[in-house]
Write a protein that holds these residues in place. Structure first.
Motif, PDB file in Angstrom:
ATOM      1  N   ALA A 230       0.826  -1.207   0.000  1.00 32.67           N
ATOM      2  CA  ALA A 230       0.000   0.000   0.000  1.00 32.67           C
ATOM      3  C   ALA A 230       0.859   1.255   0.000  1.00 32.67           C
ATOM      4  N   GLN A 231       2.134   1.180   0.361  1.00 29.61           N
ATOM      5  CA  GLN A 231       3.028   2.330   0.381  1.00 29.61           C
ATOM      6  C   GLN A 231       3.734   2.544  -0.958  1.00 29.61           C
ATOM      7  N   GLY A 232       3.430   1.706  -1.991  1.00 33.25           N
ATOM      8  CA  GLY A 232       4.000   1.906  -3.305  1.00 33.25           C
ATOM      9  C   GLY A 232       5.257   1.100  -3.573  1.00 33.25           C
ATOM     10  N   GLN A 233       5.760   0.340  -2.582  1.00 33.68           N
ATOM     11  CA  GLN A 233       6.970  -0.429  -2.828  1.00 33.68           C
ATOM     12  C   GLN A 233       6.635  -1.757  -3.537  1.00 33.68           C
ATOM     13  N   ILE A 234       7.598  -2.134  -4.369  1.00 30.54           N
ATOM     14  CA  ILE A 234       7.529  -3.453  -5.020  1.00 30.54           C
ATOM     15  C   ILE A 234       8.675  -4.274  -4.467  1.00 30.54           C
ATOM     16  N   TYR A 235       8.337  -5.412  -3.885  1.00 30.63           N
ATOM     17  CA  TYR A 235       9.346  -6.295  -3.301  1.00 30.63           C
ATOM     18  C   TYR A 235       9.434  -7.573  -4.145  1.00 30.63           C
ATOM     19  N   GLU A 236      10.605  -8.127  -4.141  1.00 29.77           N
ATOM     20  CA  GLU A 236      10.804  -9.451  -4.756  1.00 29.77           C
ATOM     21  C   GLU A 236      10.974 -10.452  -3.630  1.00 29.77           C
ATOM     22  N   ALA A 237      10.306 -11.566  -3.723  1.00 32.75           N
ATOM     23  CA  ALA A 237      10.357 -12.556  -2.649  1.00 32.75           C
ATOM     24  C   ALA A 237      10.274 -13.951  -3.252  1.00 32.75           C
ATOM     25  N   GLU A 238      10.505 -14.927  -2.375  1.00 29.80           N
ATOM     26  CA  GLU A 238      10.392 -16.320  -2.784  1.00 29.80           C
ATOM     27  C   GLU A 238       9.990 -17.133  -1.567  1.00 29.80           C
ATOM     28  N   ILE A 239       9.028 -18.027  -1.771  1.00 29.43           N
ATOM     29  CA  ILE A 239       8.531 -18.881  -0.693  1.00 29.43           C
ATOM     30  C   ILE A 239       8.771 -20.318  -1.099  1.00 29.43           C
ATOM     31  N   SER A 240       9.336 -21.087  -0.173  1.00 27.12           N
ATOM     32  CA  SER A 240       9.657 -22.475  -0.478  1.00 27.12           C
ATOM     33  C   SER A 240       9.271 -23.347   0.698  1.00 27.12           C
ATOM     34  N   VAL A 241       8.730 -24.501   0.407  1.00 27.95           N
ATOM     35  CA  VAL A 241       8.339 -25.458   1.437  1.00 27.95           C
ATOM     36  C   VAL A 241       9.260 -26.668   1.306  1.00 27.95           C
TER      37      VAL A 241
END
Length: 935
Positions: free
Chosen positions: A126-137
């Motif tokens: 909502a603050q305008g930032q774009i993050y890159e992430a990764e989720i792994s199980v």
């Protein structure tokens, strides 16, 4: 008709109010109340799975995000926390690195994601930032480590007033490893374009955002906004990339297609559809948007509107009752193309059915006729409307050829369309219309086919007639001529043209187009007309070429009389090349007509063909041999005799008519040939008579022919001798005749000599004759002496046989029955075998021929009759004595005849034993009886 968007209320009563709902890959996740999460596999809707979030605070679910596989669920809370739940587990895990960020959007990685790993994804806040992430199980020890692998900022979206919430994120991959990232704020749509080196996709998208660190990416901005925006994509079946997009923002809906080949922007064919007039963004602004193939659906608080993307018209509106509550959210499952809508209490589902049913009308009204035809190709009545509209549109725009092609495919009245082109003086378009109409006719529509074919022929001929006289139109003339010939030779038109060839010939003749008349005749295989045309124009070589190429026997028979008058050698060559396919008898009239008016050199061509038939084809037809014989008699006497000699002298193997040949040779004075024919006919006297007029040696050869008739030979030689003596008066040659024929004697020839001839001329012949007589007399004497000696020896043998005897001992037994021999009458043979009379008769009788058996029975009856005493007691004594004497004589004769039959040879040593060698020792009929007697 079933509506395109068919609504269905889901039979589900939630225990608590529905906060959020997401669907993907037939997996539905629903947030209920404060702490409950309901997961439903729509393939097994009766087996829902409920998961507790385990939150004790006042946090509420803000938004939920489900990836394209339905495996990874992100739950954003209004407290700035984010939870994660995998489809294969029951426990919710908090993402610690995400804490403090209110998540507005997630861009899933559709290219590297799996059921246990999301791959690099993008997260908007909502603050305008774009993050890159990764989720792994981790599969081995589930949740033994933090599922969030990393969480790093890559970019910040801003509007003119500063950072703005990231409303939507989408990641797409184009060609050559190029990635497109679409991000939206409340009134801006950004595009980030860049390449990710092959093999480094797992490292994320930082390199793409880094390219725009110094300058803003390309974006579209609109002035109005209502606090948020939403973008929807449409992905066709069996495709991985979306084909179109629809961005819902303050000024309306930006709609366009996605072109992955463009270098800087993926968006193409953009246009803005403003909201319908009954939508006031200040009061009832749209909540959600969903995009289908031809429509986008807008969700309002109390209704759903469907707008066609082709013309911006509202085609569907569905009003919801107040009892269901306000509509909260609308979402589409991209894999099954189902649309879901929910309020806090109710869930609805829309099925999209035959969305393209009326699209053809819109494309047609937009003059996009190809697309219109594409979408109604399985509906003939609609396709006909589109074609008619396209034809009319082309006609109005003076594209007459295109108009004709379309009109030909419609069901409009043929007469109206034809008159339309005639009035516009567009003959080329009219012809195109007729050609297309003809090609679409069924084989059963023969009348229409005939009409169109004839009309087209007339139009072609008119056009060619106009162009032929204009040198400047030479190229066009050649082009039209080629089209006309293609039309005439078309396999589809062949039957119609053949059945109506008389009319086509009349049309061609009326236009004076002999070139195409010949061409058409060749196509119709009417070679008779073609050859006749060449002959009429003195094109004899061309006529013969047609005959030789098509090898039609009937045409050869018809046109050979004409052609042989002008090109005899070539015609005969053509006949010879045809071989046995031609019947030479049918060509004889042409040759006779030709030979009567031709020179000797030209007659030789006729002889050449006849010789080919006789010697190469081995023809046996009498007419052919007779005609060759007549040609030989007329022009080649030398070949005549060799032909006759080669034919032989056996009348049964001669193929010419002997009487005809004899008359022909006699008429032309060919005496040698006549003599040969006489010899074949076995008329040797006539042959000798005629041969004496030619050559005495020839006559001598004829005189020796009747080998089996010495009298006739002698007569023929006498004819020769008389001719030699009386006509040639050559005594020496006459004497030579005596030596040539052994049947002639000097006394036979002497009467032919005149009285004044002295004996000196044939003294030697007389002496030779006397010597022959002496030799003959001596021969007769010797034969008489031999005969006397032979008769003497025979008499001696007879006397010796009469005195011959044999001795029989008293103890001798019959060779057949083994009883004493002397008890009954018996026979003694020279071989030493002895048989009783009755035993021998019993052994011989079955093996005698039928006629001898009958004769033997008859003789036995006669013998029995002579042995009976006379029944008359009043016969005089002399008469009895005479009768007895006669009876005794007859009895002896009968017995002698019986002996000749029965005792002709020993039954054991004669031919009878040899003939019976193949007979079994035991009679087959008595075999069983004999076998039983030995048991």
């Amino acid at each position: 008709e079933t509506p395109i968007f068919n609504k269905q209320r889901i039979d589900f009563a939630p225990p608590e109010k529905i906060n959020s709902l997401v669907v993907s890959s037939n997996q539905l996740c629903m947030s209920l109340g404060k702490d409950t999460l309901l997961r439903i596999d729509l393939g097994k809707p009766d087996e829902p799975n409920q998961v507790e979030l385990g939150r004790k605070d006042e946090a509420k679910v803000y938004k939920m995000f489900l990836d394209h596989t339905g495996s990874h669920l992100l739950i954003a809370l209004n407290t700035g926390e984010c939870l994660y739940l995998n489809r294969s587990v029951q426990k919710v895990r908090a993402l610690s690195r995400w804490k403090g960020h209110l998540i507005e959007s997630v861009g899933w990685n559709k290219f590297l994601g799996s059921e246990t790993n999301t791959g690099p994804i993008l997260v908007g806040t909502a603050q305008g930032q774009i993050y890159e992430a990764e989720i792994s199980v981790s599969e081995g020890s589930l949740f033994s480590t933090n599922p969030d692998q990393y969480f790093r900022q890559v970019y910040t979206l801003e509007e003119e007033s500063g950072p703005a919430p990231v409303c939507c994120l989408e990641i797409e991959r184009g060609i050559e490893g190029k990635f497109f990232i679409i991000a939206t704020t409340r009134k801006r749509l950004f595009q980030f374009v860049g390449k990710v080196p092959e093999g480094t996709e797992q490292q994320g998208f930082s390199s793409i955002f880094a390219m725009h660190a110094d300058h803003l990416p390309s974006f579209r901005e609109f002035p109005a906004n209502f606090g948020f925006s939403e973008i929807a994509f449409y992905t066709p079946k069996l495709r991985s990339n979306p084909r179109s997009f629809a961005w819902m923002m303050g000024n309306g809906v930006l709609y366009g297609t996605l072109d992955y080949s463009r270098p800087d922007s993926i968006l193409s064919d953009e246009r803005v559809w403003v909201y319908p007039s009954d939508i006031d963004i200040t009061v009832n602004k749209p909540i959600s948007i969903v995009l289908t193939q031809f429509h986008f659906l807008l969700l309002l608080p109390d209704r759903v509107k469907a707008v066609c993307t082709l013309n911006g018209q509202v085609v569907f509106q569905d009003l919801f009752l107040e009892k269901f509550g306000l509509l909260t959210r609308m979402i589409k499952d991209p894999t099954v193309q189902q649309i879901w809508i929910h309020t806090e209490k109710v869930v609805f589902r829309y099925h999209v059915q035959r969305e393209s049913r009326d699209v053809w009308k819109m494309y047609m009204n937009m003059n996009k006729f190809d697309l219109a035809k594409e979408y109604c190709k399985d509906r003939p009545e609609c396709l006909d409307i589109v074609l008619a509209k396209e034809a009319e549109h082309c006609f109005q725009n003076k594209r007459y050829l295109d108009s004709a092609k379309c009109y030909a495919l419609t069901q409009n009245y043929f007469e109206e369309i034809a008159l339309k082109f005639i009035e516009a003086k567009q003959e080329e378009a009219l012809m195109e219309f007729l050609i297309k109409k003809l090609s679409n006719l069924k084989p059963s529509e023969k009348t229409q086919t005939t009409l169109l074919t004839t009309w087209l022929t007339e139009l072609y001929l008119n056009w060619l007639g106009i162009l032929e006289g204009d040198p400047s139109q030479r190229n066009l003339y050649l082009d039209i001529r080629e089209k006309f010939r293609t039309f005439l030779s078309s396999p589809k038109n062949k039957d119609c043209l053949f059945n109506n060839r008389a009319s086509i010939y009349e049309l061609l003749a009326s236009h004076g187009d002999t070139e195409h008349m010949v061409y058409f005749a060749v196509i119709m295989q009417d070679y008779e007309r073609v050859v006749a045309h060449h002959c009429q124009h003195d094109e004899y070589d061309e006529a013969l070429n047609v005959l030789s190429r098509h090898r039609d026997e009937k045409l050869f028979y018809k046109f050979s009389p004409v052609l042989i008058q002008h090109i005899p050698k070539k015609v005969v060559d053509a006949w010879i090349s045809m071989g046995s396919r031609l019947d030479a008898r049918n060509l004889i009239p042409a040759l006779v007509n030709y030979s009567q008016s031709a020179s000797t050199q030209q007659i030789n061509e006729a002889i050449r063909y006849m010789e080919f038939c006789v010697y190469q084809l081995e023809e046996t037809q009498q007419a052919i041999h007779n005609y060759l014989l007549s040609l030989y008699a007329l022009c080649r006497p030398d070949s005549l005799l060799s032909y006759l000699e080669q034919a032989g002298t056996n009348p049964n193997r001669i193929h010419y008519d002997l009487k005809y040949a004899l008359r022909l040779c006699a008429e032309h004075g060919h005496h040698h040939a006549c003599v040969h024919i006489y010899k074949v006919m076995e008329l040797y006297e006539e042959a000798v008579d005629l041969a004496l007029q030619v050559d005495v040696d020839l006559a001598k050869s004829c005189a020796d022919l009747p080998e089996d008739d010495e009298e006739l030979r002698k007569k023929l030689w006498l004819k020769i001798a008389r001719h030699v003596v009386q006509e040639e008066k050559d005594v020496k040659k006459a004497m030579a005749c005596l030596s040539s024929c052994a049947l002639l004697k000097i006394e036979d020839v002497l009467p032919f000599f005149p009285d004044f001839v002295t004996i000196d001329h044939f003294k030697e012949a007389i002496c030779n004759s006397l010597e022959d007589y002496n030799k003959h007399i001596e021969e007769l004497k010797r034969e008489m002496e031999e005969a006397t000696q032979s008769a003497k020896r025979i008499r001696e043998d007879i006397q010796e046989m009469r005195n011959k005897y044999g001795s029989v001992e008293p103890q001798e037994k019959c060779a057949a029955c083994d009883f004493p021999l002397l008890n009954r009458p018996f026979y003694l043979f020279l071989c030493g075998h002895m048989f009783h009379y009755d035993c021998l008769l019993q052994a011989v009788f079955p093996n005698l021929p039928a006629y001898k058996q009958a004769k033997l029975e008859d003789l036995q009856k006669k013998l029995a009759a002579t042995s009976q005493p006379s029944k008359s007691h009043h016969r005089p004594k002399d008469a009895d004595t005479i009768s007895l004497g006669k009876g005794q004589q007859s009895r002896e004769q009968i017995k002698a005849d019986i002996d000749d039959i029965v005792a002709a040879e020993c039954v054991y040593c004669g031919e009878l034993m040899i003939r019976s060698i193949d007979k079994p020792f035991i009679d087959p009929q008595k075999y069983e009886e004999e076998m039983q007697s030995w048991l």
